[in-house]
Motif scaffolding. Structure first.
Motif, PDB file in Angstrom:
ATOM      1  N   HIS A 144      61.981  73.821  67.531  1.00  0.00           N
ATOM      2  CA  HIS A 144      62.838  73.042  66.592  1.00  0.00           C
ATOM      3  C   HIS A 144      62.132  71.958  65.972  1.00  0.00           C
ATOM      4  O   HIS A 144      62.663  71.112  65.306  1.00  0.00           O
ATOM      5  CB  HIS A 144      63.500  72.061  67.925  1.00  0.00           C
ATOM      6  N   GLU A 171      71.175  74.846  70.746  1.00  0.00           N
ATOM      7  CA  GLU A 171      69.730  74.992  70.944  1.00  0.00           C
ATOM      8  C   GLU A 171      69.339  76.082  70.014  1.00  0.00           C
ATOM      9  O   GLU A 171      70.152  76.982  69.872  1.00  0.00           O
ATOM     10  CB  GLU A 171      69.165  75.092  72.427  1.00  0.00           C
ATOM     11  N   PHE A 225      60.500  75.557  73.674  1.00  0.00           N
ATOM     12  CA  PHE A 225      61.525  74.501  73.257  1.00  0.00           C
ATOM     13  C   PHE A 225      61.180  73.536  72.235  1.00  0.00           C
ATOM     14  O   PHE A 225      61.775  73.451  71.113  1.00  0.00           O
ATOM     15  CB  PHE A 225      62.101  73.720  74.618  1.00  0.00           C
ATOM     16  N   PRO A 239      68.527  69.285  68.930  1.00  0.00           N
ATOM     17  CA  PRO A 239      69.852  69.347  69.336  1.00  0.00           C
ATOM     18  C   PRO A 239      70.549  68.272  70.072  1.00  0.00           C
ATOM     19  O   PRO A 239      69.891  67.286  70.692  1.00  0.00           O
ATOM     20  CB  PRO A 239      69.563  70.400  70.544  1.00  0.00           C
TER      21      PRO A 239
END
Length: 194
Positions: free
Chosen positions: A89, A147, A85, A57
């Motif tokens: 990703h 995100e 988190f 992001p």
């Protein structure tokens, strides 16, 4: 190295550099130095030889307060940071964002969650992919607008949400790790990383 070159990804890069890599909830990995202070981080993962795809992001995908929350998690809740988190990703192997015969594909992320790549509309989950297929020797980088929101499964909700603490204590007290020899092989990983 790609993250270090990109100032628009500096907030994500800072989190990745601080985020310890955990083999499982109770065991962070250490570097080859073997000391209890040299933790293996996601910077090490992204500098390694195993191919990884990252959907990073951009800085303005989150507010300064939200980025600070993740930096604080790196110190206080490193395993949760990894699951909720960082590895939300990333996926193993190279996942190109080039439109193909298929309109969309579901892939597995490092935290075992599933994400949808919509090739026709240039989306990773619900986030617009701003830059695609930035190549590196060990994978691909894609820059996303927002995100990738982490969603709990039922077990994670009970264990981490703080809403059902009595049941959580009961459940965690009975949680057991079991080695399944039939699901394992002796020796080094194969050519696919298994």
């Amino acid at each position: 190295e790609l993250l270090e070159e990109r100032e628009d990804l500096s907030s994500f890069r800072n989190i990745v550099s601080k985020a310890k890599y955990y083999r499982d909830e109770g065991r962070p990995a250490f570097t080859m130095n073997g000391t209890d202070t040299d933790f293996y981080t996601y910077k090490d993962v992204l500098s390694g030889n195993s191919p990884v795809t990252v959907w990073a992001p951009q800085n303005d995908a989150l507010t300064d307060e939200e980025w600070e929350k993740y930096e604080k998690m790196a110190e206080e809740e490193p395993y949760n940071l990894q699951q909720q988190f960082i590895s939300n990703h990333m996926a193993l192997f190279r996942k190109t964002m080039t439109a193909s015969k298929e309109k969309s594909e579901t892939i597995r992320l490092i935290n075992s969650k599933f994400a949808t790549i919509d090739y026709a509309n240039g989306l990773f989950q619900n986030s617009k992919v701003l830059e695609k297929n930035i190549g590196a020797t060990n994978g691909l980088l894609h820059v996303i607008e927002t995100e990738n929101e982490f969603l709990y499964n039922l077990y994670e909700y009970i264990k981490f949400s703080g809403v059902v603490n009595t049941f959580r204590e009961y459940l965690v007290a009975r949680d057991t790790l079991i080695f399944l020899p039939g699901s394992s092989i002796e020796g080094l990983p194969d050519e696919n990383g298994n």
